[in-house]
Scaffold this motif. Structure first.
Motif, PDB file in Angstrom:
ATOM      1  N   MET A  62       2.237  -0.203  -7.199  1.00 47.71           N
ATOM      2  CA  MET A  62       1.654  -1.382  -6.557  1.00 47.71           C
ATOM      3  C   MET A  62       2.096  -2.656  -7.278  1.00 47.71           C
ATOM      4  O   MET A  62       2.355  -3.674  -6.636  1.00 47.71           O
ATOM      5  CB  MET A  62       0.126  -1.277  -6.560  1.00 47.71           C
ATOM      6  CG  MET A  62      -0.438  -0.137  -5.714  1.00 47.71           C
ATOM      7  SD  MET A  62      -0.207  -0.367  -3.930  1.00 47.71           S
ATOM      8  CE  MET A  62      -1.393  -1.675  -3.601  1.00 47.71           C
ATOM      9  N   SER A  63       2.224  -2.603  -8.597  1.00 45.16           N
ATOM     10  CA  SER A  63       2.659  -3.773  -9.354  1.00 45.16           C
ATOM     11  C   SER A  63       4.096  -4.143  -8.992  1.00 45.16           C
ATOM     12  O   SER A  63       4.449  -5.338  -8.933  1.00 45.16           O
ATOM     13  CB  SER A  63       2.548  -3.505 -10.860  1.00 45.16           C
ATOM     14  OG  SER A  63       3.303  -2.362 -11.230  1.00 45.16           O
ATOM     15  N   THR A  64       4.934  -3.149  -8.711  1.00 44.41           N
ATOM     16  CA  THR A  64       6.313  -3.413  -8.302  1.00 44.41           C
ATOM     17  C   THR A  64       6.346  -4.042  -6.916  1.00 44.41           C
ATOM     18  O   THR A  64       7.214  -4.879  -6.616  1.00 44.41           O
ATOM     19  CB  THR A  64       7.134  -2.112  -8.297  1.00 44.41           C
ATOM     20  OG1 THR A  64       7.080  -1.521  -9.604  1.00 44.41           O
ATOM     21  CG2 THR A  64       8.582  -2.369  -7.927  1.00 44.41           C
ATOM     22  N   GLY A 122       0.780  -1.224   0.000  1.00 37.72           N
ATOM     23  CA  GLY A 122       0.000   0.000   0.000  1.00 37.72           C
ATOM     24  C   GLY A 122       0.809   1.270   0.000  1.00 37.72           C
ATOM     25  O   GLY A 122       1.890   1.344  -0.601  1.00 37.72           O
ATOM     26  N   ASP A 123       0.286   2.282   0.718  1.00 37.95           N
ATOM     27  CA  ASP A 123       0.852   3.633   0.677  1.00 37.95           C
ATOM     28  C   ASP A 123       1.410   4.053   2.035  1.00 37.95           C
ATOM     29  O   ASP A 123       1.827   3.217   2.833  1.00 37.95           O
ATOM     30  CB  ASP A 123      -0.211   4.614   0.171  1.00 37.95           C
ATOM     31  CG  ASP A 123      -1.493   4.565   0.990  1.00 37.95           C
ATOM     32  OD1 ASP A 123      -1.437   4.209   2.183  1.00 37.95           O
ATOM     33  OD2 ASP A 123      -2.563   4.901   0.444  1.00 37.95           O
ATOM     34  N   SER A 124       1.405   5.363   2.312  1.00 37.61           N
ATOM     35  CA  SER A 124       2.035   5.891   3.527  1.00 37.61           C
ATOM     36  C   SER A 124       1.386   5.412   4.815  1.00 37.61           C
ATOM     37  O   SER A 124       2.026   5.420   5.872  1.00 37.61           O
ATOM     38  CB  SER A 124       2.022   7.426   3.508  1.00 37.61           C
ATOM     39  OG  SER A 124       0.700   7.919   3.484  1.00 37.61           O
ATOM     40  N   THR A 125       0.128   4.979   4.750  1.00 41.18           N
ATOM     41  CA  THR A 125      -0.526   4.476   5.955  1.00 41.18           C
ATOM     42  C   THR A 125       0.121   3.193   6.456  1.00 41.18           C
ATOM     43  O   THR A 125      -0.045   2.811   7.617  1.00 41.18           O
ATOM     44  CB  THR A 125      -2.024   4.216   5.699  1.00 41.18           C
ATOM     45  OG1 THR A 125      -2.169   3.283   4.619  1.00 41.18           O
ATOM     46  CG2 THR A 125      -2.753   5.504   5.349  1.00 41.18           C
ATOM     47  N   THR A 165      -7.912  -6.851  -9.203  1.00 37.20           N
ATOM     48  CA  THR A 165      -6.824  -7.509  -9.937  1.00 37.20           C
ATOM     49  C   THR A 165      -5.619  -7.722  -9.024  1.00 37.20           C
ATOM     50  O   THR A 165      -4.998  -8.786  -9.024  1.00 37.20           O
ATOM     51  CB  THR A 165      -6.411  -6.657 -11.147  1.00 37.20           C
ATOM     52  OG1 THR A 165      -7.514  -6.510 -12.025  1.00 37.20           O
ATOM     53  CG2 THR A 165      -5.246  -7.322 -11.893  1.00 37.20           C
ATOM     54  N   PHE A 166      -5.303  -6.696  -8.214  1.00 37.47           N
ATOM     55  CA  PHE A 166      -4.163  -6.778  -7.306  1.00 37.47           C
ATOM     56  C   PHE A 166      -4.347  -7.915  -6.313  1.00 37.47           C
ATOM     57  O   PHE A 166      -3.426  -8.712  -6.090  1.00 37.47           O
ATOM     58  CB  PHE A 166      -3.999  -5.451  -6.561  1.00 37.47           C
ATOM     59  CG  PHE A 166      -2.819  -5.409  -5.632  1.00 37.47           C
ATOM     60  CD1 PHE A 166      -1.585  -4.978  -6.068  1.00 37.47           C
ATOM     61  CD2 PHE A 166      -2.937  -5.824  -4.307  1.00 37.47           C
ATOM     62  CE1 PHE A 166      -0.485  -4.956  -5.234  1.00 37.47           C
ATOM     63  CE2 PHE A 166      -1.857  -5.807  -3.444  1.00 37.47           C
ATOM     64  CZ  PHE A 166      -0.615  -5.365  -3.913  1.00 37.47           C
ATOM     65  N   GLY A 206      -0.526   4.434  -5.251  1.00 37.37           N
ATOM     66  CA  GLY A 206      -1.971   4.230  -5.307  1.00 37.37           C
ATOM     67  C   GLY A 206      -2.325   3.079  -6.220  1.00 37.37           C
ATOM     68  O   GLY A 206      -1.448   2.442  -6.825  1.00 37.37           O
ATOM     69  N   LEU A 207      -3.597   2.823  -6.343  1.00 34.71           N
ATOM     70  CA  LEU A 207      -4.079   1.764  -7.223  1.00 34.71           C
ATOM     71  C   LEU A 207      -4.028   2.185  -8.683  1.00 34.71           C
ATOM     72  O   LEU A 207      -4.145   1.363  -9.581  1.00 34.71           O
ATOM     73  CB  LEU A 207      -5.511   1.381  -6.835  1.00 34.71           C
ATOM     74  CG  LEU A 207      -5.659   0.759  -5.442  1.00 34.71           C
ATOM     75  CD1 LEU A 207      -7.133   0.671  -5.057  1.00 34.71           C
ATOM     76  CD2 LEU A 207      -5.006  -0.608  -5.386  1.00 34.71           C
TER      77      LEU A 207
END
Length: 221
Positions: A145-147, A50-53, A215-216, A131-132
């Protein structure tokens, strides 16, 4: 839930409507996790995307302004050190693994000090500012996110090399997976810099993000 049954929990943080709502959500997650005995359910690890959270420091070596490896971040963390977490102390994922008795906190996968032994109980691949929507990661020059999924596959290979394929499979099967993303998509791509607003209606963009999330998760778990 039957004893020994594989556990996969995805936490989806979408548009941050209010700070109080988000805080309440985190409290609910921590309380729920504290009621689970990892020995009863064979919980082995926590893998985070995910992100910064949920980023404990994966951005620390990136050429980006979206880094939390400086004061006042981390002032209430162990040792008062800014680890890259965008908070004064622990992240919710740190609280989860701590309350489950797995380990004290979830390290960043890209931490140069990470060991193969650390991977056995889980790591975070999250990157602040991502992000997504791939365009969101491009804006901040952060990790897509794919990485993060690619890094997860590398992580699995390292675990297999450390404990063997059978034990590695058991670790992954009985791990908890968390995903926290899309706040940046809405704030940066839709409201702040209205790049996507020119292409999508609000509901249309939300549907786009949901499809990416679906998809993720299918690839991840």
């Amino acid at each position: 839930m039957e004893k020994g049954r594989a556990i996969s929990i995805a936490l989806f943080f979408f548009t941050l409507v209010t700070v109080s709502y988000f805080s309440d959500l985190l409290v609910v997650v921590v309380v729920a996790s504290s009621q689970i005995n990892p020995k009863n359910y064979n919980i082995t690890a926590l893998f985070v995307f995910g992100d910064s959270t949920l980023d404990p420091g994966n951005n620390d070596k990136l050429t980006t302004s979206l880094r939390g490896d400086h004061p006042p971040y981390g002032r209430d963390f162990k040792g008062g050190i800014a680890t890259g977490r965008f908070t004064n102390g622990k992240l919710v994922t740190d609280m989860i693994v701590s309350s489950l008795g797995i380990k004290d906190s979830v390290p960043a996968y890209l931490d140069p000090n990470i060991t193969n032994h650390d991977l056995l109980t889980g790591v975070s691949f999250a990157s602040a500012g991502t992000g997504l929507d791939d365009m969101t990661a491009n804006l901040g020059n952060v990790i897509h996110m794919s990485t993060q999924l690619v890094d997860f596959q590398k992580c699995i290979a390292r675990i297999q090399a450390t404990v063997g394929n059978a034990t590695a499979a058991n670790i992954i099967q009985n791990a908890i997976f968390t995903v926290g993303a899309s706040t940046n998509d809405m704030l940066f791509n839709y409201y702040d810099i209205p790049t996507r607003r020119a292409e999508y209606s609000l509901s249309g963009y939300q549907d786009f993000l949901l499809r990416n999330l679906e998809t993720f998760v299918k690839v991840c778990i």
